[in-house]
Scaffold this active site. Sequence first.
Site, PDB file in Angstrom:
ATOM      1  N   ASP A 112      39.653  -6.325  86.397  1.00  0.00           N
ATOM      2  CA  ASP A 112      40.440  -6.947  85.323  1.00  0.00           C
ATOM      3  C   ASP A 112      40.308  -8.462  85.261  1.00  0.00           C
ATOM      4  OD1 ASP A 112      42.017  -7.519  87.674  1.00  0.00           O
ATOM      5  OD2 ASP A 112      43.615  -8.093  86.283  1.00  0.00           O
TER       6      ASP A 112
ATOM      7  N   CYS B 135      17.033  11.088  55.598  1.00  0.00           N
ATOM      8  CA  CYS B 135      16.729   9.907  54.765  1.00  0.00           C
ATOM      9  C   CYS B 135      17.122   8.628  55.503  1.00  0.00           C
ATOM     10  CB  CYS B 135      17.480   9.980  53.439  1.00  0.00           C
ATOM     11  SG  CYS B 135      17.107  11.458  52.487  1.00  0.00           S
TER      12      CYS B 135
ATOM     13  N   ASP C 294      35.783 -10.821  88.055  1.00  0.00           N
ATOM     14  CA  ASP C 294      35.177  -9.492  88.069  1.00  0.00           C
ATOM     15  C   ASP C 294      34.032  -9.368  87.067  1.00  0.00           C
ATOM     16  OD1 ASP C 294      36.910  -8.497  90.015  1.00  0.00           O
ATOM     17  OD2 ASP C 294      38.434  -7.996  88.535  1.00  0.00           O
TER      18      ASP C 294
ATOM     19  N   ASP D 176      38.331  -2.861  91.773  1.00  0.00           N
ATOM     20  CA  ASP D 176      38.941  -4.093  92.255  1.00  0.00           C
ATOM     21  C   ASP D 176      40.381  -3.727  92.642  1.00  0.00           C
ATOM     22  OD1 ASP D 176      39.435  -6.931  92.613  1.00  0.00           O
ATOM     23  OD2 ASP D 176      40.543  -6.813  90.735  1.00  0.00           O
TER      24      ASP D 176
END
Length: 784
Positions: A678, A98, A682, A484
């Site tokens: 972080d 449904c 980045d 990184d």
Amino acid sequence: MNAAIRKEFTLEGLCCGNCAAKIERDIGKLNGVSFSAVDFVAKTLTMEIENSSAENNLISQAEAIVKQHDSQVIMSEKPISQPGQKTLYLLGLCCGECAQKIESQVKRIEGVKTASLDFVSQKLSIEAVDRKDLPAIVRQASKIALDIEPSIQISFTDQKPAESDGSANLRKWAYRFSLGIGAVLFVVGIAFDFPQPVGFLVFLVSYLLVGGEVVLQALKNIAKGQVFDENFLMSIATIGAFAIGEYPEGVAVMLFYQVGEAFQRMAVNRSRKSISALMDIRPDFANLKVGNEVRKVSPEEVGIGDIIVVKPGEKVPLDGRITEGVSALDTSALTGESLPRDVEPGSEVLSGSINKNGVLTIEVSKEFGESTISKILDLVQNASSKKAPTENLITKFARYYTPAVTFAALALAVIPPLVIPGASFSSWIYRALAFLVVSCPCALVISIPLSFFGGIGGASKNGILVKGSNYLEALNNIDTIVFDKTGTLTKGTFKVTSVVGANGWSEQELLSYAAHAESFSNHPIALSIQKEYGKDVETQRLTEQEEIPGQGIRVKIDGKSVLAGNGKLMESGHIDWKPVDALGSVVYLAVNGDFAGYIVISDELKPDSKKAIYDLKKIGVKHTAMLTGDSKAVGEAIAREIGLDTVYTELLPHQKVEQLEKLDKSRKGKGKLVFVGDGINDAPVLARADIGIAMGALGSDAAIEAADVVLMTDEPSKIVSAIRVARKTRSIVWQNILFAMGVKVAVLILAAVGIATMWEAVFGDVGVTVIAILNAMRAMKTIR
């Protein structure tokens, strides 16, 4: 300066293409009009006005230009549509098929840009092309939802609206009563051997009490053109059983179906509550300090800079900094870590943490809408809107599966009796009815979304926020992970690791001169030298301070000329020095033209970085790499220490994106490329990767916004946990798919050859659904 104003006008009666071109040209020449365009086909003029103060005058001039070129054209302003969004909650929605129908029909409403119905949270999100059409669209969407599933309640919050008349309870008890009486009559009909008319009547009354609602709903749906749903299939199957004289079986199948549906609703609701409990971290109130008074208010009422008080046992309602008090915070709801975190004045605290003991006074740093807890809740609650490929595949499959099996059942009822000598219609019709019963795909369309959402909920308990089930599924196919360095594999905090004096200078003298020379700077390297020195800087000893960009600093200490900086500074000062190959940043010092020594400052590795790389390779990640702006010597030393395959050094932010693209092109296979970072620089790389993973607790808001997965603890090893959660979820999804399809295919074959009865067919429908839902709930268990 005022922003440009965009205006659109209808040019009614515009019939000349040449005139349209001239109107566009002449209006574009008007002083104050930055843009002009005439769409001849749509008879629309669009113009941008640079200054609102000249708006009326420029519109009048434009109208005069239009009349000049074609006096018959009538220019009238066209309101510019602005998109709008609305969310409805379809409370009590337990039918996955449904849900698909509702979503499909709402998408077809005129003016709807997008519509998405999340079966797990029962949330229908609608985006309209023009917000002024939203009220009408919401009315149509509500009608569609109630037509397809009349038992639901429509709300604008996820809280069930109160019903003062008790009609909901009345319906519930009436349903239970009719089901109970129908079951009793069914037992009586079987227990006593009634003559034909009486027996038929007993079973008919029992059938109407047990399944009357199902048959009635099937008729309503047929009238609306909705044929292939559970109500229709069960009605046809059980009425067909009555037609061939199998009265007890017709009632039994409907009774079993209704009981199975009840268990299914219980299982769905229980799993929904379990998922909600995982995210039950929203603070209910904040203790706002106003003067000497403390008032209990909603977190939304607290602003930046306000002072709040958090008592033992209470949740921290907003992000902030502690001004008074010492305590331990339980951050497990945010990070998945059970070890309490000690805090004191000056410590930063995140909303959603639980205060274990002392009373804390906190200065609020973010409004509630921007706080950590609010972002986590928003990310998790909206995760289901980004569906995994497997979910989309099941949705498409279900769309064709039910009609296909229904037509197969029709063929099974008609063709064999006409072809096989001695075959009776009643026998083959019975087999076809069993075919119909098992044809509903609810086991798949309910359990698959629950499995993915359970996996997302389980990941959040581990301190891993996954922004969509598509990303959770993608984590199963990682080929390459690129990291990184600073703040990701390393702590991002600099520490003095070596002090070496030269030409008779002691380490302590060298550190003292370096700390005084760097006392004017807030650079992390300067701060780490001052921290290592550990004493107050005597500013009266300092004169003639000069910063030399890209090299270092020149200063006089006690009247002596001191140089502190890199090798370029030593060369420019004509100092007799020797470069040092050290793992870290090197600060050289010279006093009165003589080389005094050097200090090495290094960024510490995170304790789990090496283990994270080892575990990633162990679970099948083929290639690991690191991108850093640091020197080649430092980058390569870190790569060797933690076991990375490749390292790319001395990169600027835009070069990181370029290097990531080169890595992507050089890969073989169809695995995903992941970037883990972080910092704010980045964000472009996170967005470019197939999957972006951000370090969330200390990471920048831009990085978290751009990422697809957020690690709240800043631990690289959580990537391994995320992959394990993804694999466990995928395993459960495929268990449910194979189990449901295996049972259904088996029952279909057994029914076709006359072995399986409608009892087995009902188990193949609702029984399998309940088992699949219970299995889906396992995805919510956390993984260490």
